[in-house]
Design an enzyme around this catalytic site. Structure first.
Site, PDB file in Angstrom:
ATOM      1  N   LYS A   1      34.861  29.810  38.469  1.00 38.27           N
ATOM      2  CA  LYS A   1      35.445  30.990  38.054  1.00 38.27           C
ATOM      3  C   LYS A   1      36.855  31.041  38.962  1.00 38.27           C
ATOM      4  O   LYS A   1      36.763  31.637  39.824  1.00 38.27           O
ATOM      5  CB  LYS A   1      34.748  31.887  38.157  1.00 38.27           C
ATOM      6  CG  LYS A   1      34.768  33.048  36.943  1.00 38.27           C
ATOM      7  CD  LYS A   1      36.242  33.598  36.833  1.00 38.27           C
ATOM      8  CE  LYS A   1      36.575  34.778  38.001  1.00 38.27           C
ATOM      9  NZ  LYS A   1      37.965  35.021  37.991  1.00 38.27           N
TER      10      LYS A   1
ATOM     11  N   SER B   1      39.358  38.819  48.202  1.00 32.52           N
ATOM     12  CA  SER B   1      39.312  39.999  49.074  1.00 32.52           C
ATOM     13  C   SER B   1      37.833  40.353  49.569  1.00 32.52           C
ATOM     14  O   SER B   1      36.958  40.225  48.988  1.00 32.52           O
ATOM     15  CB  SER B   1      40.058  41.042  48.110  1.00 32.52           C
ATOM     16  OG  SER B   1      39.243  41.349  47.306  1.00 32.52           O
TER      17      SER B   1
ATOM     18  N   CYS C   1      45.666  33.831  53.660  1.00 38.93           N
ATOM     19  CA  CYS C   1      44.595  34.548  54.411  1.00 38.93           C
ATOM     20  C   CYS C   1      44.651  34.000  55.740  1.00 38.93           C
ATOM     21  O   CYS C   1      44.298  34.802  56.713  1.00 38.93           O
ATOM     22  CB  CYS C   1      43.151  34.064  54.161  1.00 38.93           C
ATOM     23  SG  CYS C   1      42.734  32.505  54.339  1.00 38.93           S
TER      24      CYS C   1
HETATM   25  P1  NAD Z   1      40.428  38.714  44.675  1.00 40.51           P
HETATM   26  O1  NAD Z   1      39.289  39.225  45.345  1.00 40.51           O
HETATM   27  O2  NAD Z   1      41.203  39.866  43.670  1.00 40.51           O
HETATM   28  O3  NAD Z   1      40.080  37.793  43.581  1.00 40.51           O
HETATM   29  C1  NAD Z   1      39.112  36.491  44.093  1.00 40.51           C
HETATM   30  C2  NAD Z   1      38.293  36.333  42.816  1.00 40.51           C
HETATM   31  O4  NAD Z   1      37.419  37.349  42.319  1.00 40.51           O
HETATM   32  C3  NAD Z   1      39.078  35.918  41.618  1.00 40.51           C
HETATM   33  O5  NAD Z   1      38.524  34.742  40.849  1.00 40.51           O
HETATM   34  C4  NAD Z   1      38.921  37.274  40.701  1.00 40.51           C
HETATM   35  O6  NAD Z   1      39.182  36.967  39.420  1.00 40.51           O
HETATM   36  C5  NAD Z   1      37.908  37.747  40.922  1.00 40.51           C
HETATM   37  N1  NAD Z   1      37.864  39.343  40.775  1.00 40.51           N
HETATM   38  C6  NAD Z   1      38.828  40.219  41.314  1.00 40.51           C
HETATM   39  N2  NAD Z   1      38.496  41.337  41.104  1.00 40.51           N
HETATM   40  C7  NAD Z   1      37.151  41.495  40.884  1.00 40.51           C
HETATM   41  C8  NAD Z   1      36.153  42.525  40.637  1.00 40.51           C
HETATM   42  N3  NAD Z   1      36.467  43.684  40.696  1.00 40.51           N
HETATM   43  N4  NAD Z   1      34.873  42.162  40.355  1.00 40.51           N
HETATM   44  C9  NAD Z   1      34.538  40.943  40.296  1.00 40.51           C
HETATM   45  N5  NAD Z   1      35.504  39.769  40.480  1.00 40.51           N
HETATM   46  C10 NAD Z   1      36.716  40.016  40.892  1.00 40.51           C
HETATM   47  O7  NAD Z   1      41.486  38.156  45.454  1.00 40.51           O
HETATM   48  P2  NAD Z   1      42.718  37.635  45.125  1.00 40.51           P
HETATM   49  O8  NAD Z   1      44.011  38.735  45.170  1.00 40.51           O
HETATM   50  O9  NAD Z   1      42.770  36.616  44.196  1.00 40.51           O
HETATM   51  O10 NAD Z   1      42.971  36.717  46.626  1.00 40.51           O
HETATM   52  C11 NAD Z   1      43.703  37.250  47.816  1.00 40.51           C
HETATM   53  C12 NAD Z   1      42.555  37.594  48.846  1.00 40.51           C
HETATM   54  O11 NAD Z   1      41.778  36.370  48.842  1.00 40.51           O
HETATM   55  C13 NAD Z   1      43.074  37.882  50.008  1.00 40.51           C
HETATM   56  O12 NAD Z   1      42.263  39.336  50.495  1.00 40.51           O
HETATM   57  C14 NAD Z   1      43.020  37.020  50.819  1.00 40.51           C
HETATM   58  O13 NAD Z   1      42.975  37.139  52.456  1.00 40.51           O
HETATM   59  C15 NAD Z   1      41.623  36.429  50.448  1.00 40.51           C
HETATM   60  N6  NAD Z   1      41.815  34.705  50.822  1.00 40.51           N
HETATM   61  C16 NAD Z   1      40.562  34.576  51.718  1.00 40.51           C
HETATM   62  C17 NAD Z   1      40.631  33.238  52.148  1.00 40.51           C
HETATM   63  C18 NAD Z   1      39.523  32.826  53.324  1.00 40.51           C
HETATM   64  O14 NAD Z   1      39.280  31.793  53.417  1.00 40.51           O
HETATM   65  N7  NAD Z   1      38.984  33.676  53.886  1.00 40.51           N
HETATM   66  C19 NAD Z   1      41.384  32.331  51.627  1.00 40.51           C
HETATM   67  C20 NAD Z   1      42.333  32.646  50.698  1.00 40.51           C
HETATM   68  C21 NAD Z   1      42.322  33.866  50.058  1.00 40.51           C
END
Ligand code: NAD
Length: 513
Positions: free
Chosen positions: A188, A241, A296
């Site tokens: 996904k 996130s 990140c």
């Molecule tokens: P996000 O949490 O908005 O989305 C991540 C995934 O979750 C996506 O596939 C999205 O479609 C899904 N999603 C979003 N909102 C949702 C909800 N309410 N319910 C269920 N699923 C949902 O994150 P993003 O904005 O795509 O990415 C940025 C974030 O990812 C930042 O916080 C960053 O630090 C983090 N990140 C962490 C790492 C790590 O390895 N720790 C690596 C890359 C990014």
């Protein structure tokens, strides 16, 4: 690449491609009214549409993965490995195509996108050689004429839920390990960056991966909830996130799944007065503003000890003034746009908040305007000084081109600040002192540490993780931890009867002698 086109209401003249879910080795047709827009963040234009999948699409993908599982589990390791080698070659051959798609959908510069593809490929390369790592243990004579074997077997259907900011590298930290250990997979991805997603699915097909082993379902909350609740999904790795990761972890665990969720960050680099300030300024600017801060592992706080801040700040300011913000496909750009208009607005509000909280704004990215791409989601680099731990801009992840300097009196104070922060993903120290670096490495409670290295993302065959608010997981991702995550262990105790050497019937609990 895409199977359908549509006229978009927002751009009536355009015939837009529609991306497709990928199930059982082929694209799935979707109705235009079940799609959402995909933007090119450099121009602000809608360039395609992406499906909004839900429970029905997840169900279909999981069913395909479940049906493909027995044959894939039983596929000889060397055959799996050969498919992986073919995939590795294809990704390498298409590395620039993948990078162009990343830049188009995400906004990061083309060289940065290319570097992402190559860093992701490291984990595919690691997985090519996995057969040796999958060997179990064999222990002869655990008891009289009894041997023991430890087997590692796949779990079944595994899922990956991934963020927008690394549409190739982060999924490549998950699916190679899931697949090579014998699981089938449902991905996904983020809906913001479908171009590179689609190409990865097509390259797997071309590499000879059997249909149904690798499936893609686009969507948001509904699709994620369906994965978390699906009885046939055994394990999930999530990257994104912290708020969503916590929900994914708690819901997945409650539903009996294995879950690793790797989440948000607020990384800090410590600068000691003996550091090489020119190199440190380069590092701070690269780690703070690379990919417009949408990493990140970005370093978003500089903890300057003693007089280090007074010497570092003018060097950082000089470099910020020279940064070129523009289209990621333009070879002269250092930094591209943010990935969406909403996110740019959020980051602007964070900058407003920093000013309201009393931090000194040294460079103000809010004033940046692109002369040739006025519709792009651009923001210039922002530098705050005088950031303090009681400020929200110190505590929270902003995920944009905003760097905050914090003044600390001592090394011990800087280490305490890092260990008390709610996030713990990566950190770094800049110093000429081996002793200070050694203490830092031992005392800091963060899993990824750089010593004069600003973005210490470990090589693709090593583990990657977080603690506190940066991960909800028992294991790190990649490396040996991911092999354990994606397999279940069995202990087999074996005894072959030898006529004439067997004892009498006994109801005593079996001993090992
Ligand atoms: P996000 O949490 O908005 O989305 C991540 C995934 O979750 C996506 O596939 C999205 O479609 C899904 N999603 C979003 N909102 C949702 C909800 N309410 N319910 C269920 N699923 C949902 O994150 P993003 O904005 O795509 O990415 C940025 C974030 O990812 C930042 O916080 C960053 O630090 C983090 N990140 C962490 C790492 C790590 O390895 N720790 C690596 C890359 C990014």
């Amino acid at each position: 690449m895409t199977t359908q086109t549509t006229a978009d209401a927002g751009t009536p003249a355009a015939i837009l491609p529609i991306f497709s879910h990928w199930v059982d080795g082929r694209p799935v047709e979707v109705l235009p009214d079940q799609t959402g827009p995909v933007y090119n963040p450099a121009t602000g234009e809608v360039i395609a549409r992406v499906p909004r999948g839900g429970a029905a699409e997840v169900d279909r993908a999981v069913a395909a993965a479940k049906a493909a599982f027995p044959a894939w589990r039983d596929t000889p390791l060397i055959t799996r490995s050969q498919i992986f080698f073919a995939y590795r070659e294809l990704v390498y051959r298409h590395r620039e195509d993948l990078a162009r798609l990343i830049t188009r959908d995400h906004g990061k510069t083309f060289p940065d996108a290319l570097a992402e593809v190559l860093r992701g490929l490291e984990t595919v390369e690691f997985a090519c050689g996995l057969p040796t790592q999958l060997a179990g243990l064999n222990t002869p004579n655990v008891s009289t004429r009894v041997d023991a074997r430890t087997l590692r077997q796949p779990l079944g259907v595994a899922a990956g839920i991934t963020p927008f900011n690394f549409p190739v590298m982060v999924p490549m930290w998950i699916y190679p390990l899931a697949l090579m250990t014998g699981n089938t997979f449902v991905w996904k991805p983020s809906s913001h960056t479908p171009g590179a997603t689609q190409l990865q699915a097509e390259l797997w097909k071309e590499a000879g991966l059997p249909d149904g082993v690798f499936n893609v379902v686009y969507g948001g909350r509904e699709a994620v909830a369906a994965i978390l609740e699906h009885p046939d999904v055994a394990a999930i790795q999530f990257v994104g996130s912290t708020a969503v990761g916590r929900y994914v972890y708690e819901t997945g665990i409650r539903n009996g799944k294995r879950v690793g969720a790797y989440t948000g960050a607020k990384n800090a680099m410590v600068v000691l007065p003996d550091a090489d300030m020119e190199l440190t300024a380069d590092a701070a600017v690269a780690a703070g503003y690379g990919s417009a801060g949408e990493r990140c592992m970005a370093q978003t706080l500089v903890l300057a000890v003693g007089d280090a801040g007074d010497r570092l700040r003018p060097l950082v300011e000089e470099r910020i003034a020279k940064l070129r913000v523009g289209d990621g496909m333009n070879g002269s750009s250092d930094m591209g746009p943010l990935y969406s208009a909403e996110h740019r607005e959020n980051v602007r509000q964070w900058i407003d908040k920093g000013v309201a909280e009393g931090a000194e704004i040294v460079a103000d990215g809010r004033t940046f305007r692109s002369s040739n791409q006025p519709g792009g989601f651009y923001l210039g680099p922002t530098l705050f000084d005088g950031v303090r731990p009681d400020m929200a801009i110190y505590q929270e992840e902003i995920f944009g081109p905003v760097l905050g300097m914090v003044r600390c009196a001592t090394f011990d104070e800087a280490v305490r600040m890092i260990n008390e922060h709610k996030y713990a993903n990566g950190t770094a120290i800049f110093t000429a002192s081996g002793g200070a670096a050694r203490r830092f490495e031992l005392e800091v409670d963060v899993p990824m540490i750089g010593i004069n290295v600003p973005i210490p993302v470990p090589a693709g065959y090593l583990s990657f993780g977080g603690t506190r608010g940066s991960a909800f997981a028992d294991l790190q991702m990649r490396g040996e931890d991911s092999i354990r995550f994606f397999t279940k262990q069995k202990e087999v105790t074996v005894r072959w009867p030898e006529p004439g050497r067997e004892g009498p019937l006994s109801l005593v609990f079996p001993g090992n002698s």
